[in-house]
Write an enzyme that holds these catalytic residues in place. Structure first.
Site, PDB file in Angstrom:
ATOM      1  N   SER A 274      85.783   9.706 136.319  1.00  0.00           N
ATOM      2  CA  SER A 274      85.272  10.956 135.748  1.00  0.00           C
ATOM      3  C   SER A 274      83.965  11.318 136.428  1.00  0.00           C
ATOM      4  O   SER A 274      83.249  10.446 136.944  1.00  0.00           O
ATOM      5  CB  SER A 274      85.026  10.779 134.245  1.00  0.00           C
ATOM      6  OG  SER A 274      84.280  11.859 133.712  1.00  0.00           O
TER       7      SER A 274
ATOM      8  N   TYR B 170      81.238   5.613 127.342  1.00  0.00           N
ATOM      9  CA  TYR B 170      82.372   6.117 128.124  1.00  0.00           C
ATOM     10  C   TYR B 170      81.960   6.351 129.575  1.00  0.00           C
ATOM     11  O   TYR B 170      82.675   5.971 130.511  1.00  0.00           O
ATOM     12  CB  TYR B 170      82.887   7.416 127.501  1.00  0.00           C
ATOM     13  CG  TYR B 170      83.940   8.135 128.309  1.00  0.00           C
ATOM     14  CD1 TYR B 170      85.278   7.757 128.222  1.00  0.00           C
ATOM     15  CD2 TYR B 170      83.609   9.194 129.145  1.00  0.00           C
ATOM     16  CE1 TYR B 170      86.252   8.420 128.963  1.00  0.00           C
ATOM     17  CE2 TYR B 170      84.568   9.862 129.885  1.00  0.00           C
ATOM     18  CZ  TYR B 170      85.894   9.471 129.791  1.00  0.00           C
ATOM     19  OH  TYR B 170      86.849  10.131 130.522  1.00  0.00           O
TER      20      TYR B 170
END
Length: 273
Positions: free
Chosen positions: A164, A177
């Site tokens: 990401s 995360y």
């Protein structure tokens, strides 16, 4: 020299315009984890449309059934099963079923991820960290470890991790995360030289904000998106298909000299560690 180049392009237009063949992955078998919607489903579609037999999975059978029906309607060879990649027995079952039904494994797209926490990182608990790192990082490595011997038997293969933009620029309220996604960048670089001896390439894709259910808390929030758009060159949210195409490219012969790399697909957000 330029006249020679232009003459070559006129007589051989393919040299100036290469595109991935619709059968460039024919005969290949691809496992895509968490692949019944969003980026995972888009990856399965892109691989399948290029001729691969795709194995899709989700924790829920109803989701698997819907994805299989959709892919079959697009004339894609597909097998589906339930799998929670956080569980060792499920990972082993996924690999074994693939071997039994498809005869081998050539591609792994490790897409599964969880994010059970949204808030100040200092308020995150040990349980949150255990869950995120177990699924997002450890399971990605352990799935790779399971499939590598079978790829080696077939003369090589491809592993693609889905990271990401948060792996480069940690997102506010998504601290744990974001850290897990940074870890995947390191895992890619650690595995690539070791697996190259078996003709297995290892790469990573780092999407920006993509219009999926998983990231809906971001793209449905106008304040967050206004902040993001200031960083974007392409002033819109990305689509899952725009990630699926990059994943398929990395698994193709067109990317045969690429390994240990992360391709950022972010609409122009600057990404650098």
């Amino acid at each position: 020299l330029l006249r020679s180049v232009f003459r070559c392009l006129r007589t051989n237009p393919v040299a100036g315009h290469r595109s991935m063949s619709q059968s460039s992955l024919a005969g290949k078998v691809a496992i895509v984890t968490a692949s019944t919607d969003g980026i995972g489903l888009a990856a399965a579609q892109a691989l399948g449309k290029r001729g691969a037999h795709v194995v899709v999975s989700s924790r829920w059978q109803t989701n698997v059934d819907k994805a299989v029906a959709l892919l079959q309607s697009q004339s894609i060879q597909v097998t589906g099963t339930t799998c929670n990649v956080g569980k060792g027995e499920d990972r082993e079952k996924l690999v074994q079923m693939t071997l039994e039904k498809c005869g081998g494994i050539d591609i792994l797209v490790s897409n599964a991820a969880v994010n059970p926490f949204f808030g100040n990182i200092m308020e995150s608990t040990e349980e949150v960290w255990d869950k995120i790192l177990s699924v997002n990082v450890k399971a990605s490595f352990l799935m790779t470890k399971l499939v590598v011997p079978h790829m080696a038997k077939r003369g090589g293969g491809n592993v693609v991790f889905v990271s990401s933009v948060a792996g480069y620029q940690p997102m506010q309220a998504l601290g744990p995360y974001s850290v897990s996604k940074t870890a995947l960048l390191g895992l890619t670089r650690a595995l690539a030289p070791e697996l190259a001896q078996d003709n297995i390439r290892v790469n990573c894709v780092a999407p920006g904000v993509i219009k999926t259910r998983f990231s809906s808390a971001l793209w449905q929030n106008e304040d967050i998106m206004d902040d993001f758009k200031r960083q974007l060159s392409i002033k819109r949210v990305g689509e899952p298909e725009e990630i699926g195409g990059v994943i398929a490219f990395l698994c193709s012969e067109e990317a045969s000299y690429i390994t240990g790399e992360t391709i950022t697909v972010t609409g122009g957000i600057g990404c650098r560690l």
